[in-house]
Design a protein around this motif. Structure first.
Motif, PDB file in Angstrom:
ATOM      1  N   ARG A  21       4.128   6.318  -6.935  1.00  0.00           N
ATOM      2  CA  ARG A  21       3.480   5.439  -5.911  1.00  0.00           C
ATOM      3  C   ARG A  21       3.057   6.285  -4.925  1.00  0.00           C
ATOM      4  O   ARG A  21       3.976   7.028  -4.082  1.00  0.00           O
ATOM      5  CB  ARG A  21       4.428   4.583  -5.399  1.00  0.00           C
ATOM      6  CG  ARG A  21       3.711   3.561  -4.207  1.00  0.00           C
ATOM      7  CD  ARG A  21       4.705   3.070  -3.166  1.00  0.00           C
ATOM      8  NE  ARG A  21       5.087   4.221  -2.418  1.00  0.00           N
ATOM      9  CZ  ARG A  21       4.778   4.813  -1.459  1.00  0.00           C
ATOM     10  NH1 ARG A  21       3.583   4.420  -1.150  1.00  0.00           N
ATOM     11  NH2 ARG A  21       5.193   5.883  -0.986  1.00  0.00           N
ATOM     12  N   ARG A  22       1.830   6.416  -4.800  1.00  0.00           N
ATOM     13  CA  ARG A  22       1.129   7.291  -3.520  1.00  0.00           C
ATOM     14  C   ARG A  22       0.150   6.433  -2.844  1.00  0.00           C
ATOM     15  O   ARG A  22      -0.495   5.619  -3.480  1.00  0.00           O
ATOM     16  CB  ARG A  22       0.307   8.408  -4.171  1.00  0.00           C
ATOM     17  CG  ARG A  22       1.323   9.206  -4.777  1.00  0.00           C
ATOM     18  CD  ARG A  22       1.884  10.311  -3.889  1.00  0.00           C
ATOM     19  NE  ARG A  22       2.926   9.666  -2.697  1.00  0.00           N
ATOM     20  CZ  ARG A  22       4.286   9.285  -3.018  1.00  0.00           C
ATOM     21  NH1 ARG A  22       4.905   9.647  -4.136  1.00  0.00           N
ATOM     22  NH2 ARG A  22       4.901   8.638  -2.072  1.00  0.00           N
ATOM     23  N   THR A  23       0.072   6.466  -1.703  1.00  0.00           N
ATOM     24  CA  THR A  23      -1.154   5.695  -0.585  1.00  0.00           C
ATOM     25  C   THR A  23      -2.381   6.482  -1.157  1.00  0.00           C
ATOM     26  O   THR A  23      -2.743   7.689  -1.304  1.00  0.00           O
ATOM     27  CB  THR A  23      -0.732   6.024   0.578  1.00  0.00           C
ATOM     28  OG1 THR A  23       0.499   5.281   0.986  1.00  0.00           O
ATOM     29  CG2 THR A  23      -1.710   5.665   1.428  1.00  0.00           C
ATOM     30  N   LYS A 147      -2.713   0.801  -0.757  1.00  0.00           N
ATOM     31  CA  LYS A 147      -2.333   1.233   0.710  1.00  0.00           C
ATOM     32  C   LYS A 147      -1.586  -0.187   1.196  1.00  0.00           C
ATOM     33  O   LYS A 147      -2.116  -1.060   1.197  1.00  0.00           O
ATOM     34  CB  LYS A 147      -3.378   1.830   1.430  1.00  0.00           C
ATOM     35  CG  LYS A 147      -2.921   2.190   2.765  1.00  0.00           C
ATOM     36  CD  LYS A 147      -4.055   2.771   3.637  1.00  0.00           C
ATOM     37  CE  LYS A 147      -4.617   4.149   3.120  1.00  0.00           C
ATOM     38  NZ  LYS A 147      -5.791   4.593   4.074  1.00  0.00           N
ATOM     39  N   TRP A 148      -0.674   0.196   2.128  1.00  0.00           N
ATOM     40  CA  TRP A 148      -0.215  -0.580   3.237  1.00  0.00           C
ATOM     41  C   TRP A 148      -1.103  -0.194   4.204  1.00  0.00           C
ATOM     42  O   TRP A 148      -0.953   0.862   4.778  1.00  0.00           O
ATOM     43  CB  TRP A 148       1.256  -0.444   3.385  1.00  0.00           C
ATOM     44  CG  TRP A 148       2.009  -1.311   4.355  1.00  0.00           C
ATOM     45  CD1 TRP A 148       1.252  -2.177   5.236  1.00  0.00           C
ATOM     46  CD2 TRP A 148       3.348  -1.609   4.650  1.00  0.00           C
ATOM     47  NE1 TRP A 148       2.212  -2.720   5.972  1.00  0.00           N
ATOM     48  CE2 TRP A 148       3.347  -2.382   5.424  1.00  0.00           C
ATOM     49  CE3 TRP A 148       4.553  -1.290   3.725  1.00  0.00           C
ATOM     50  CZ2 TRP A 148       4.811  -2.761   6.010  1.00  0.00           C
ATOM     51  CZ3 TRP A 148       5.719  -1.616   4.269  1.00  0.00           C
ATOM     52  CH2 TRP A 148       5.915  -2.537   5.368  1.00  0.00           C
ATOM     53  N   ALA A 149      -1.713  -1.247   4.748  1.00  0.00           N
ATOM     54  CA  ALA A 149      -2.721  -1.096   5.722  1.00  0.00           C
ATOM     55  C   ALA A 149      -2.270  -1.840   6.817  1.00  0.00           C
ATOM     56  O   ALA A 149      -2.150  -3.121   7.070  1.00  0.00           O
ATOM     57  CB  ALA A 149      -4.331  -1.546   5.415  1.00  0.00           C
ATOM     58  N   SER A 150      -2.186  -1.222   8.110  1.00  0.00           N
ATOM     59  CA  SER A 150      -1.673  -1.859   9.196  1.00  0.00           C
ATOM     60  C   SER A 150      -2.353  -1.576  10.756  1.00  0.00           C
ATOM     61  O   SER A 150      -1.798  -1.775  11.577  1.00  0.00           O
ATOM     62  CB  SER A 150      -0.132  -1.291   9.540  1.00  0.00           C
ATOM     63  OG  SER A 150      -0.049  -0.104   9.694  1.00  0.00           O
ATOM     64  N   GLY A 151      -3.678  -1.270  10.440  1.00  0.00           N
ATOM     65  CA  GLY A 151      -4.582  -0.837  11.627  1.00  0.00           C
ATOM     66  C   GLY A 151      -4.630  -2.166  12.544  1.00  0.00           C
ATOM     67  O   GLY A 151      -4.080  -3.377  12.036  1.00  0.00           O
ATOM     68  N   SER A 184       1.522  13.555  -2.327  1.00  0.00           N
ATOM     69  CA  SER A 184       1.869  13.419  -1.096  1.00  0.00           C
ATOM     70  C   SER A 184       3.057  14.499  -0.975  1.00  0.00           C
ATOM     71  O   SER A 184       3.384  15.402  -1.842  1.00  0.00           O
ATOM     72  CB  SER A 184       2.545  11.949  -0.765  1.00  0.00           C
ATOM     73  OG  SER A 184       2.601  11.970   0.937  1.00  0.00           O
ATOM     74  N   ARG A 186       7.151  15.467   1.195  1.00  0.00           N
ATOM     75  CA  ARG A 186       8.299  14.946   1.803  1.00  0.00           C
ATOM     76  C   ARG A 186       8.908  16.218   2.057  1.00  0.00           C
ATOM     77  O   ARG A 186       8.941  17.345   1.500  1.00  0.00           O
ATOM     78  CB  ARG A 186       9.175  14.142   0.823  1.00  0.00           C
ATOM     79  CG  ARG A 186       8.349  12.559   0.561  1.00  0.00           C
ATOM     80  CD  ARG A 186       8.319  11.737   1.971  1.00  0.00           C
ATOM     81  NE  ARG A 186       7.811  10.695   1.387  1.00  0.00           N
ATOM     82  CZ  ARG A 186       6.820   9.942   1.499  1.00  0.00           C
ATOM     83  NH1 ARG A 186       5.623  10.850   1.779  1.00  0.00           N
ATOM     84  NH2 ARG A 186       6.384   8.700   1.205  1.00  0.00           N
TER      85      ARG A 186
HETATM   86  C1  LIG Z   1       4.515   0.229   7.692  1.00  0.00           C
HETATM   87  C2  LIG Z   1       3.332   1.206   7.395  1.00  0.00           C
HETATM   88  C3  LIG Z   1       2.069   1.059   7.489  1.00  0.00           C
HETATM   89  C4  LIG Z   1       1.103   1.740   7.041  1.00  0.00           C
HETATM   90  N1  LIG Z   1      -0.165   1.739   7.739  1.00  0.00           N
HETATM   91  C5  LIG Z   1      -1.112   2.617   7.135  1.00  0.00           C
HETATM   92  C6  LIG Z   1      -2.490   2.566   7.845  1.00  0.00           C
HETATM   93  O1  LIG Z   1      -2.778   1.677   8.302  1.00  0.00           O
HETATM   94  N2  LIG Z   1      -3.394   3.361   7.218  1.00  0.00           N
HETATM   95  C7  LIG Z   1      -2.906   4.256   6.363  1.00  0.00           C
HETATM   96  O2  LIG Z   1      -3.735   5.192   6.087  1.00  0.00           O
HETATM   97  N3  LIG Z   1      -1.837   4.649   5.842  1.00  0.00           N
HETATM   98  C8  LIG Z   1      -0.758   3.623   6.221  1.00  0.00           C
HETATM   99  N4  LIG Z   1       0.457   3.523   5.761  1.00  0.00           N
HETATM  100  C9  LIG Z   1       0.811   4.665   4.661  1.00  0.00           C
HETATM  101  C10 LIG Z   1       1.286   6.182   5.027  1.00  0.00           C
HETATM  102  O3  LIG Z   1      -0.025   6.822   5.576  1.00  0.00           O
HETATM  103  C11 LIG Z   1       1.593   6.589   3.855  1.00  0.00           C
HETATM  104  O4  LIG Z   1       2.727   6.205   3.395  1.00  0.00           O
HETATM  105  C12 LIG Z   1       2.016   8.076   4.095  1.00  0.00           C
HETATM  106  O5  LIG Z   1       0.516   8.986   4.298  1.00  0.00           O
HETATM  107  C13 LIG Z   1       2.468   8.954   3.080  1.00  0.00           C
HETATM  108  O6  LIG Z   1       1.663   8.936   1.688  1.00  0.00           O
HETATM  109  P1  LIG Z   1       2.492   8.234   0.709  1.00  0.00           P
HETATM  110  O7  LIG Z   1       2.709   6.640   0.746  1.00  0.00           O
HETATM  111  O8  LIG Z   1       1.570   8.545  -0.364  1.00  0.00           O
HETATM  112  O9  LIG Z   1       3.697   8.905   0.068  1.00  0.00           O
HETATM  113  C14 LIG Z   1       1.485   3.006   6.331  1.00  0.00           C
HETATM  114  C15 LIG Z   1       2.575   2.997   5.784  1.00  0.00           C
HETATM  115  C16 LIG Z   1       3.670   2.233   6.193  1.00  0.00           C
HETATM  116  C17 LIG Z   1       5.206   2.169   5.766  1.00  0.00           C
END
Ligand SMILES: Cc1cc2nc3c(=O)[nH]c(=O)nc-3n(C[C@H](O)[C@H](O)[C@H](O)COP(=O)(O)O)c2cc1C
Length: 197
Positions: A21-23, A147-151, A184, A186
């Motif tokens: 799982r990667r963003t 992606k979890w987008a939280s902007g 990603s 860690r």
């Molecule tokens: C609560 C939460 C909110 C996030 N919001 C955003 C966001 O708005 N934009 C974004 O690019 N990534 C967002 N992310 C994803 C992180 O940027 C991402 O998990 C991080 O870069 C690590 O990459 P990976 O998920 O591939 O390990 C969010 C992650 C979490 C847990």
């Protein structure tokens, strides 16, 4: 008796999905729609996340297909009501409308804390967060990425009101990735873990 340290097929599968799982940026998704059956598996997985007292403080609105045009309009309205310097710019609002169409599926993360909840807010937020991660893992198992987008727009009260939600913890967007999903990184376990034995 089986050696408890054996990496069983099940353990290997779960650990592999967690690692895979990667963003993924929205620009790396194919336009191919996600079948509703797949989304239902993903959502069902989310509802099996831990929830203290079984409050299940989540609701999800799923936007696919044409409905994403409405979502884009909601994003544009939220952007216009926000604090960005270009909130009055037609091109900035057009970008918000266009964004919704770039991912085949969007799942809102709506926080509905029951008025009777005995638990602090953070526990309800943690439950919804657990649901979000569980959905991302299930999606990964189906070959999806997102992606979890939280902007600002994703958690805006304007967006929440349009969905009839008290508050939002963002959205998950999902789709099938093009080749070349970035990896990603860690910190090493030793930086994060203390063993007390
Ligand atoms: C609560 C939460 C909110 C996030 N919001 C955003 C966001 O708005 N934009 C974004 O690019 N990534 C967002 N992310 C994803 C992180 O940027 C991402 O998990 C991080 O870069 C690590 O990459 P990976 O998920 O591939 O390990 C969010 C992650 C979490 C847990």
């Amino acid at each position: 008796m089986t050696d408890p340290t054996t990496l069983t097929t099940e353990a290997r599968t779960v650990l592999d999905v967690i690692r895979r799982r990667r963003t993924v940026d929205i620009t790396l998704l194919k336009p191919d729609p996600v079948p509703r059956d797949v989304l239902e598996h993903v959502l069902t997985a989310g509802t099996w996340a831990p929830t203290h007292g079984l409050t299940q403080p989540w609701r999800f609105t799923v936007f696919t297909g044409e409905a994403r045009t409405r979502l884009g309009e909601i994003f544009a309205q939220a952007y216009a009501a926000g604090t960005a310097a270009d909130r009055g710019s037609e091109s900035a609002l057009a970008a918000q409308r266009a964004r919704a169409l770039k991912a085949p599926a969007w799942i809102s993360l709506e926080l509905h804390v029951p008025s009777t909840s005995r638990f602090p807010l953070w526990e309800e937020q943690a439950a919804l967060s657990s649901a979000a991660q569980t959905m991302l893992l299930a999606a990964t198992a189906f070959g999806l990425a997102g992606k979890w987008a939280s902007g600002a727009v994703m958690i805006s009260p304007v967006t929440a009101a349009a969905l009839g939600a008290p508050s939002l913890m963002g959205f998950l967007y999902l789709g099938y990735p093009n080749a070349g999903v970035p990896d990603s990184t860690r910190a090493p376990l030793a930086d994060k873990v203390t063993w007390a034995e």
